[in-house]
Design a protein around this motif. Structure first.
Motif: not given
Length: 137
Positions: A1-15
């Protein structure tokens, strides 16, 4: 589950980077950072109050307070520099250098937290460094 949160963090950082580039156009970078920080402050405290975790505020140790405050100060510095860099440079180059923080965080975790890194992490750090150099030179 940590990977999903980390990926979402990266996505939001990109946005965040793309939206910020448009947002700082014609706005002082320090003012832009203050506006962004105010939004984050309201959002974060809203979540704390809505979930009831505000009741845990008295349980935070002095050590945690100290390090969370220091972390907040370094976050603020990062955002101020990031917004100034965005005003002056292209998103692709600024974000590339900003993401070098991954390599610096690994290095600092080894030096100060005595974390052990694997060969894969060393190779990955080297690739990130090479990628940053390729994108900015």
């Amino acid at each position: 589950m940590w990977f999903v949160y980390a990926f979402l963090s990266a996505l939001f950082a990109a946005l965040t980077s793309v939206l910020a580039k448009v947002g700082v156009d014609g706005v002082n970078s320090n003012l832009a950072t203050a506006i962004r920080t105010t939004v984050i402050l309201v959002l974060a405290w809203g979540i704390v109050w809505m979930t009831g975790t505000n009741k845990q505020l008295t349980l935070v140790s002095p050590k945690s307070w100290t390090f969370l405050i220091l972390s907040g100060l370094t976050t603020g510095g990062s955002w101020l520099f990031f917004y100034k860099a965005l005003q002056m440079g292209t998103v692709s180059r600024v974000v590339s250098v900003d993401k070098f923080s991954v390599v610096l965080a690994i290095l600092l975790s080894v030096l100060f937290l005595h974390e052990v890194v694997s060969l894969k992490v060393l190779i990955g750090s080297g690739l990130i460094t090479a990628g940053v150099l390729c994108m900015v030179l």
